[in-house]
Design a protein around this motif. Structure first.
Motif, PDB file in Angstrom:
ATOM      1  N   VAL A   1       0.849  -1.192   0.000  1.00 19.57           N
ATOM      2  CA  VAL A   1       0.000   0.000   0.000  1.00 19.57           C
ATOM      3  C   VAL A   1       0.883   1.241   0.000  1.00 19.57           C
ATOM      4  CG1 VAL A   1      -1.925  -1.138   1.161  1.00 19.57           C
ATOM      5  CG2 VAL A   1      -0.168  -0.021   2.524  1.00 19.57           C
ATOM      6  N   GLU A   2       0.357   2.305  -0.579  1.00 19.40           N
ATOM      7  CA  GLU A   2       1.053   3.584  -0.610  1.00 19.40           C
ATOM      8  C   GLU A   2       0.284   4.595   0.227  1.00 19.40           C
ATOM      9  OE1 GLU A   2       2.817   6.823  -3.854  1.00 19.40           O
ATOM     10  OE2 GLU A   2       1.171   5.475  -4.396  1.00 19.40           O
ATOM     11  N   HIS A   3       0.991   5.311   1.076  1.00 22.63           N
ATOM     12  CA  HIS A   3       0.372   6.344   1.909  1.00 22.63           C
ATOM     13  C   HIS A   3       1.277   7.563   1.942  1.00 22.63           C
ATOM     14  CE1 HIS A   3      -2.031   8.206   5.029  1.00 22.63           C
ATOM     15  NE2 HIS A   3      -0.957   8.327   5.802  1.00 22.63           N
ATOM     16  N   GLU A   4       0.753   8.669   1.409  1.00 30.73           N
ATOM     17  CA  GLU A   4       1.501   9.927   1.372  1.00 30.73           C
ATOM     18  C   GLU A   4       2.874   9.744   0.737  1.00 30.73           C
ATOM     19  OE1 GLU A   4       1.550  11.509   5.312  1.00 30.73           O
ATOM     20  OE2 GLU A   4      -0.592  12.030   5.285  1.00 30.73           O
ATOM     21  N   GLY A   5       2.872   9.003  -0.374  1.00 30.60           N
ATOM     22  CA  GLY A   5       4.105   8.835  -1.133  1.00 30.60           C
ATOM     23  C   GLY A   5       5.039   7.763  -0.611  1.00 30.60           C
ATOM     24  N   GLN A   6       4.671   7.115   0.504  1.00 30.63           N
ATOM     25  CA  GLN A   6       5.519   6.074   1.079  1.00 30.63           C
ATOM     26  C   GLN A   6       4.843   4.715   0.926  1.00 30.63           C
ATOM     27  OE1 GLN A   6       8.658   6.612   2.384  1.00 30.63           O
ATOM     28  NE2 GLN A   6       8.341   8.706   1.638  1.00 30.63           N
ATOM     29  N   TRP A   7       5.629   3.726   0.458  1.00 27.12           N
ATOM     30  CA  TRP A   7       5.109   2.385   0.264  1.00 27.12           C
ATOM     31  C   TRP A   7       5.418   1.506   1.469  1.00 27.12           C
ATOM     32  CZ3 TRP A   7       2.233   0.363  -3.716  1.00 27.12           C
ATOM     33  CH2 TRP A   7       2.038   1.203  -4.834  1.00 27.12           C
TER      34      TRP A   7
END
Length: 386
Positions: free
Chosen positions: A356-362
């Motif tokens: 998953v990706e959240h705020e550009g972080q995987w």
């Protein structure tokens, strides 16, 4: 000469074999424990054969496991893995064995460390003590015993057996006690290493399953279809691979120098090379077509090309394939189902990752993989007391 008599079980897990112990049956002093475990395996052996021990003189068969009930509320057992060097007096405790992870649940049930249902699936929650990660094993039960026979086939293992489904939980996070910290310890999905005698090459450095260094096969002058006979025994290739692995260890912050990685940390990080799909003949003579796989992958373990694929290597492949910007993803994007099928020296394997990706972080929440396991022998091992 007096010999110690220690309860043990010799088990196959995936494409590996190892000697399993309960922690209470071994000395609490770690130096004495390691001395005993090396003698069980037959190391160090200057002949490289393990004639006087239980080891098989390969990275897949020179292994030990120490098990105990877990004090953690979210786990049932603690699992400590040791990779025993063949010719050196070294046990590397820095990483996990993904293949033997498949045997941990069955062993824990059979050894009475975990209660299990009489029939159906038993769920064993495992704390992987080397890297500080959780693994969930789903073990088939029949008539109160672990179901070991079955029809699940695993390339690299000659006979079918009962399927053991594994979930590697948060394998690429920096939570818990995992050494090396973040999933990408340098902060980059691709780094450049300057290797003596070779020059600059691109690598992906990732903590997932075990710390792993990924390169494209061409960086080693290879095409990705190689078998063990094409690599092992080829001094220049092995020296180059170890140099890349050792310099990758420094870049990941695992050791201070490349020399330290070679001498004291042979098990991790792993070095794997990948390439676009190509048809080839596997080690058992069967054909693997380019159309049946998404990529080619090979991995080095304890200084030699592995005969199939390490379990933690498969975890790292799944994680790296799921995240844009890595060398693995550049070679083979995952399918819509989140799975990637790769060809290895013994055949092929499919693994899947929930990324998953959240705020550009995987982040990778889970990697799914199936293996098989079987008790080969149980009883006592004998070790000279002096």
């Amino acid at each position: 000469m007096t010999q110690l008599r220690i309860p043990a079980v010799y088990m196959r897990g995936g494409t590996s074999k190892g000697v399993f112990f309960k922690a209470d049956d071994l000395p609490s002093d770690t130096q004495l424990r390691d001395k005993i475990l090396m003698r069980v395996i037959g190391s160090p052996d200057r002949y490289g054969k393990h004639i006087d021990g239980m080891g098989g003189a390969t990275s897949s068969t020179s292994k030990v496991v120490v098990m105990s009930k877990s004090s953690r509320s979210d786990c049932d057992v603690d699992y400590l893995f040791g990779a025993v060097a063949v010719e050196k007096p070294v046990i590397d405790w820095t990483g996990n064995c993904g293949n033997l992870s498949a045997a941990v649940g069955p062993y824990a049930i059979s050894a009475g460390l975990v209660e299990a249902p009489t029939h159906g699936l038993a769920t064993v929650r495992i704390w992987q003590a080397n890297i500080g990660k959780r693994i969930i094993a789903h073990v088939q039960m029949h008539a109160g015993e672990v179901q070991e026979t079955g029809d699940f086939e695993l390339d690299g293992v000659a006979f079918p057996a009962a399927e053991v489904k594994l979930e590697f939980i948060d394998p690429a996070s920096d939570e818990g006690e995992s050494e090396g910290g973040a999933m990408f310890p340098t902060g980059n999905k691709i780094d450049t290493l300057d290797i003596p005698g070779l020059g600059k090459i691109e690598v992906t450095l990732i903590n997932a399953g075990n710390p792993t260094v990924f390169v494209e096969a061409a960086s080693l002058g290879l095409d990705g279809t190689e078998l063990q006979s094409d690599v092992n025994g080829k001094t220049e290739i092995l020296k180059l691979a170890e140099s890349i692995r050792a310099h990758g260890a420094v870049a990941m912050g695992l050791v201070a120098t490349a020399e330290e990685a070679t001498e004291k940390r042979p098990h991790t990080p792993k070095l794997a090379f990948v390439a676009k799909p190509k048809s080839y003949i596997a080690s058992d003579g069967k054909s693997v077509s380019a159309q049946s796989i998404d990529m080619l992958a090979r991995i080095f373990s304890m200084g030699q090309l592995h005969h199939a694929m390490t379990g933690t290597g498969a975890v790292a492949i799944a994680a790296a394939a799921a995240i844009p910007g890595t060398i693995v993803r550049r070679v083979a994007p995952v399918g819509d189902d989140g799975r990637v099928r790769f060809g290895h020296p013994s055949g092929s394997l499919s693994v899947g990752a929930q990324a998953v990706e959240h705020e550009g972080q995987w982040s990778v929440k889970k990697v799914l993989m199936s293996r098989t396991a079987r008790r080969l022998m149980e009883g006592w091992v004998r070790v000279p007391a002096n």
